[in-house]
Design an enzyme around this catalytic site. Structure first.
Site, short mmCIF file in Angstrom:
data_model
loop_
_atom_site.label_atom_id
_atom_site.label_comp_id
_atom_site.label_asym_id
_atom_site.label_seq_id
_atom_site.Cartn_x
_atom_site.Cartn_y
_atom_site.Cartn_z
N SER A 87 -34.57 -7.24 -15.72
CA SER A 87 -35.74 -6.38 -15.47
C SER A 87 -36.59 -6.26 -16.72
O SER A 87 -36.09 -6.36 -17.86
CB SER A 87 -35.23 -5.00 -15.07
N TYR A 113 -30.25 2.00 -17.38
CA TYR A 113 -30.54 0.84 -16.53
C TYR A 113 -30.98 -0.35 -17.39
O TYR A 113 -30.49 -1.48 -17.21
CB TYR A 113 -31.64 1.24 -15.53
P1 NAD Z 1 -32.20 -2.90 -3.87
O1 NAD Z 1 -31.67 -1.59 -4.33
O2 NAD Z 1 -33.04 -2.93 -2.66
O3 NAD Z 1 -31.02 -3.95 -3.70
C1 NAD Z 1 -29.85 -3.91 -4.45
C2 NAD Z 1 -28.70 -4.02 -3.49
O4 NAD Z 1 -27.47 -3.99 -4.23
C3 NAD Z 1 -28.64 -2.84 -2.49
O5 NAD Z 1 -28.72 -3.30 -1.17
C4 NAD Z 1 -27.31 -2.19 -2.79
O6 NAD Z 1 -26.64 -1.69 -1.63
C5 NAD Z 1 -26.53 -3.34 -3.41
N1 NAD Z 1 -25.38 -2.82 -4.14
C6 NAD Z 1 -25.33 -1.71 -4.94
N2 NAD Z 1 -24.08 -1.50 -5.34
C7 NAD Z 1 -23.31 -2.49 -4.79
C8 NAD Z 1 -21.93 -2.77 -4.84
N3 NAD Z 1 -21.09 -2.00 -5.54
N4 NAD Z 1 -21.46 -3.83 -4.15
C9 NAD Z 1 -22.33 -4.60 -3.43
N5 NAD Z 1 -23.64 -4.37 -3.35
C10 NAD Z 1 -24.14 -3.32 -4.03
O7 NAD Z 1 -33.00 -3.50 -5.13
P2 NAD Z 1 -33.99 -4.75 -5.22
O8 NAD Z 1 -35.34 -4.21 -5.48
O9 NAD Z 1 -33.79 -5.66 -4.08
O10 NAD Z 1 -33.48 -5.41 -6.59
C11 NAD Z 1 -32.65 -6.56 -6.63
C12 NAD Z 1 -32.31 -6.87 -8.07
O11 NAD Z 1 -33.51 -7.06 -8.84
C13 NAD Z 1 -31.54 -5.76 -8.78
O12 NAD Z 1 -30.60 -6.31 -9.65
C14 NAD Z 1 -32.62 -5.03 -9.56
O13 NAD Z 1 -32.08 -4.34 -10.68
C15 NAD Z 1 -33.51 -6.18 -9.95
N6 NAD Z 1 -34.89 -5.73 -10.22
C16 NAD Z 1 -35.69 -5.32 -9.21
C17 NAD Z 1 -36.99 -4.90 -9.49
C18 NAD Z 1 -37.92 -4.46 -8.40
O14 NAD Z 1 -39.10 -4.19 -8.70
N7 NAD Z 1 -37.52 -4.35 -7.14
C19 NAD Z 1 -37.45 -4.90 -10.81
C20 NAD Z 1 -36.60 -5.30 -11.82
C21 NAD Z 1 -35.32 -5.75 -11.52
#
Ligand code: NAD
Length: 342
Positions: free
Chosen positions: A117, A148
């Site tokens: 991120s 985070y």
């Molecule tokens: P999201 O929260 O929609 O998806 C993350 C998923 O991980 C969720 O469905 C959650 O249930 C699952 N999860 C959490 N704990 C878990 C566990 N113990 N076992 C299995 N699954 C588990 O988030 P997203 O927006 O789809 O982000 C996806 C990735 O991208 C993440 O790593 C996030 O940190 C990174 N990210 C996203 C953004 C953004 O703008 N959306 C920005 C920077 C980084």
């Protein structure tokens, strides 16, 4: 020709769900894994398994017989969430990421993409709204935002050492604010674009023009539509770039401008009400020089177009909820605010 088998972790979440569909369309065999089912639409994966990836045994199960892993699972959310639950976020994500990558190594996974991120970038470079765009090498010396960001930086280091010590082909992408349909839009984990679309939709559907904005709204960010995100993630996975790479748009807007763009999508005038709330860093933007060099491409979708598409989906979600809660009367398609007797 046999299909390449891939694993998407976090496949019940926003980006993971879209990524499963994208990879299916590209012809891959896809296993999705998450601790929860996708919330808004069924999974298109060949297999979808409910597993808690904090657990070592669950990680071994998840990575069996796959060649590529897209590691997206994370305990995360928008500013309201990541500025509050530091211990939980650090604990859960360290477990998920250390166990998943080690299980993948033991299983002989060929390519491993970790989703980091822009929160890894130091706070001292993000104190002005008119910030200099962040280059990949700016991440060190470290002073990331919140637990985070620290966890993301730590796991970036882990992927680096798995590459150098074990020869595992790791890829690391640093997302800058991804938005689009099928993302969390309420409940506390939603991010700014979804929250703004929801607040504007609420103003439209209830006829009350006030839209609350955390802080003065002059903090800046760049926002990338999910379709650009998927294209970039796939290109990076297939590239030979093992260094961390920004993936975001490099057009910076203020949160006040984001509200105006959502209001334009809704076709209404809004009244911004500035309230106390977590704002994160003052300014953040992506420097896409390396992205263009490595991928020969960069995100394309204009913010106005992406928000317009996202807004329609969120307005539909909110309308259905308000009708179900009795706040709006009607069938959901042409709902009117319920007028309560004085
Ligand atoms: P999201 O929260 O929609 O998806 C993350 C998923 O991980 C969720 O469905 C959650 O249930 C699952 N999860 C959490 N704990 C878990 C566990 N113990 N076992 C299995 N699954 C588990 O988030 P997203 O927006 O789809 O982000 C996806 C990735 O991208 C993440 O790593 C996030 O940190 C990174 N990210 C996203 C953004 C953004 O703008 N959306 C920005 C920077 C980084």
């Amino acid at each position: 020709m046999s299909q390449t088998r891939v694993l998407v972790t976090g496949a019940g979440g926003f980006i993971g769900h879209h990524l499963v569909n994208y990879l299916k369309e590209k012809g891959f065999w896809v296993r999705g894994v998450d601790i929860k089912e996708p919330e808004f639409a069924p999974a298109a994966a060949d297999e979808f398994e409910l597993l808690d990836l904090r657990r070592w045994d669950a990680c071994l199960q998840a990575v069996r017989d796959v060649e590529h892993v897209y590691a997206l699972a994370a305990d995360m959310g928008g500013m309201g969430f990541i500025s509050q639950f530091h211990a939980q976020i650090l604990h859960n994500n360290i477990l998920i990421n250390t166990h998943t990558i080690e299980a993948a190594r033991l299983a002989g996974v060929k390519r491993y993409l970790y989703t980091s991120s822009a929160c890894v970038y130091p706070e001292y470079l993000q104190t002005e709204a008119d910030v200099v765009p962040l280059k990949e090498e700016d991440a060190l010396p470290a002073q990331p935002q919140d637990a985070y960001g620290w966890e993301k930086l730590l796991t970036e280091q882990l992927t680096y050492h798995y590459l150098h010590d074990y020869g595992m082909q790791t890829r690391t992408v640093r997302f800058h604010n991804v938005y689009g349909a099928l993302g969390t839009w309420e409940g506390g984990r939603e991010k700014a674009p979804a929250a703004m679309c929801r607040k504007v939709a609420m103003a439209k559907l209830t006829g009350k023009p006030e839209v609350e904005i955390w802080g003065d709204g002059e903090q800046t960010r760049s926002f990338m539509h999910i379709d650009d995100c998927l294209e970039g993630v796939y290109r990076l996975m297939m590239s030979d770039c093992s260094d961390p790479l920004n993936l975001g748009r490099d057009r910076m807007v203020t949160i006040n401008q984001l509200a105006d763009i959502a209001a334009d999508a809704a076709g209404i005038e809004i009244e911004k009400v500035h309230i106390d709330g977590p704002m994160g860093v003052r300014g953040r933007n992506s420097d896409n020089t390396k992205l263009r060099e490595v991928l020969g491409w960069q995100p394309q979708i204009p913010l106005e177009d992406g928000i317009a598409r996202t807004y329609v989906w969120i307005e539909d979600q909110l309308r259905a909820k308000l009708v179900a809660d009795g706040v709006l009367a009607g069938d959901g398609a042409s709902a009117e605010p319920v007028v309560k007797p004085a």
